[in-house]
Write a protein that holds these residues in place. Sequence first.
Motif, short mmCIF file in Angstrom:
data_model
loop_
_atom_site.label_atom_id
_atom_site.label_comp_id
_atom_site.label_asym_id
_atom_site.label_seq_id
_atom_site.Cartn_x
_atom_site.Cartn_y
_atom_site.Cartn_z
N PRO A 74 0.82 -1.21 0.00
CA PRO A 74 0.00 0.00 0.00
C PRO A 74 0.86 1.26 0.00
CG PRO A 74 -0.11 -1.12 2.13
CD PRO A 74 0.67 -2.00 1.21
N GLU A 75 0.37 2.27 -0.70
CA GLU A 75 1.04 3.57 -0.71
C GLU A 75 0.36 4.52 0.27
OE1 GLU A 75 2.47 4.09 -5.21
OE2 GLU A 75 0.32 3.75 -4.99
N LEU A 76 -0.82 4.13 0.71
CA LEU A 76 -1.60 4.95 1.63
C LEU A 76 -2.53 4.05 2.43
CD1 LEU A 76 -3.31 8.29 0.79
CD2 LEU A 76 -4.64 6.53 1.89
N PHE A 77 -2.62 4.32 3.72
CA PHE A 77 -3.62 3.67 4.56
C PHE A 77 -4.69 4.70 4.87
CE2 PHE A 77 0.03 0.97 5.58
CZ PHE A 77 -0.54 -0.29 5.56
N VAL A 78 -5.94 4.26 4.87
CA VAL A 78 -7.02 5.14 5.29
C VAL A 78 -7.89 4.37 6.29
CG1 VAL A 78 -8.59 4.53 3.36
CG2 VAL A 78 -8.87 6.72 4.58
N ALA A 79 -8.24 5.06 7.34
CA ALA A 79 -9.18 4.53 8.34
C ALA A 79 -10.33 5.52 8.41
CB ALA A 79 -8.50 4.41 9.71
N ALA A 90 -2.74 -2.01 17.87
CA ALA A 90 -2.30 -2.00 19.27
C ALA A 90 -1.91 -0.58 19.69
CB ALA A 90 -1.13 -2.95 19.45
N SER A 91 -1.33 0.18 18.77
CA SER A 91 -0.95 1.57 19.04
C SER A 91 -1.05 2.38 17.76
CB SER A 91 0.48 1.65 19.59
OG SER A 91 0.92 2.99 19.61
N ALA A 92 -2.00 3.29 17.71
CA ALA A 92 -2.15 4.15 16.54
C ALA A 92 -0.92 5.03 16.36
CB ALA A 92 -3.42 4.99 16.66
N ALA A 93 -0.33 5.49 17.47
CA ALA A 93 0.87 6.34 17.40
C ALA A 93 2.05 5.56 16.81
CB ALA A 93 1.22 6.87 18.78
N ASP A 94 2.22 4.31 17.22
CA ASP A 94 3.30 3.48 16.67
C ASP A 94 3.06 3.22 15.18
OD1 ASP A 94 4.43 3.38 19.17
OD2 ASP A 94 3.93 1.26 19.53
N PHE A 95 1.81 3.03 14.80
CA PHE A 95 1.49 2.79 13.40
C PHE A 95 1.79 4.05 12.57
CE2 PHE A 95 -1.59 2.60 9.82
CZ PHE A 95 -1.03 1.52 9.17
N ALA A 96 1.41 5.21 13.08
CA ALA A 96 1.71 6.46 12.37
C ALA A 96 3.21 6.63 12.19
CB ALA A 96 1.12 7.65 13.12
N ALA A 97 3.98 6.29 13.22
CA ALA A 97 5.43 6.38 13.14
C ALA A 97 5.98 5.37 12.12
CB ALA A 97 6.06 6.14 14.51
N GLU A 98 5.41 4.16 12.09
CA GLU A 98 5.85 3.15 11.13
C GLU A 98 5.52 3.58 9.71
OE1 GLU A 98 7.71 -0.48 10.04
OE2 GLU A 98 7.72 0.62 11.92
N CYS A 99 4.36 4.19 9.51
CA CYS A 99 4.00 4.72 8.18
C CYS A 99 5.01 5.78 7.75
CB CYS A 99 2.59 5.31 8.20
SG CYS A 99 1.27 4.09 8.26
N GLU A 100 5.33 6.68 8.65
CA GLU A 100 6.29 7.73 8.33
C GLU A 100 7.66 7.13 8.00
OE1 GLU A 100 8.25 11.70 10.34
OE2 GLU A 100 6.27 11.03 11.01
N ARG A 101 8.08 6.17 8.79
CA ARG A 101 9.37 5.52 8.56
C ARG A 101 9.43 4.86 7.18
NH1 ARG A 101 12.01 0.90 8.67
NH2 ARG A 101 10.28 -0.48 9.20
N ARG A 102 8.31 4.27 6.75
CA ARG A 102 8.26 3.57 5.47
C ARG A 102 7.86 4.48 4.31
NH1 ARG A 102 7.01 -2.51 5.99
NH2 ARG A 102 7.42 -2.97 8.18
#
Length: 138
Positions: A74-79, A90-102
């Motif tokens: 995916p190039e973009l996640f949408v919720a 488990a953690s929206a903040a961790d997921f946002a950070a992982e998205c930014e990292r990738r």
Amino acid sequence: MGDVVAGLRVAAIASLTPLEELDGDPFLVDTRSQHAMCARWAADRGHVVTRQLRVHGLRADHRALWADTGGGPPELFVAPNDRVLARALASAADFAAECERRGVQLEFAGLEEPVYTARAKADVHRRLSMPTAGYDGC
């Protein structure tokens, strides 16, 4: 979350929430409406929803989120909204950070949630109580 380019491969995230919570927060239980909201948001921006994820409490780095599905990862996640994302992961903040990292965008559809009458809740209950052939959730 920032500028969104048209034509991206989108993974729509819905939360798997127990049916017992239908009366308290019907939208969190109704994955069909969650995905419909994400699809409407994506279509309005010229994107293609290539994956529909139904998850609960998933880790930010779980391979199910980042898998290449034929057209690429995916190039973009949408919720639908932050409430759904908080339940799905488990953690929206961790997921946002992982998205930014990738280098993957994360957006919220932010559209108006459906109104759930007693009949609408009964329909959700009926749909979710039935066995699902070909379940594609994680």
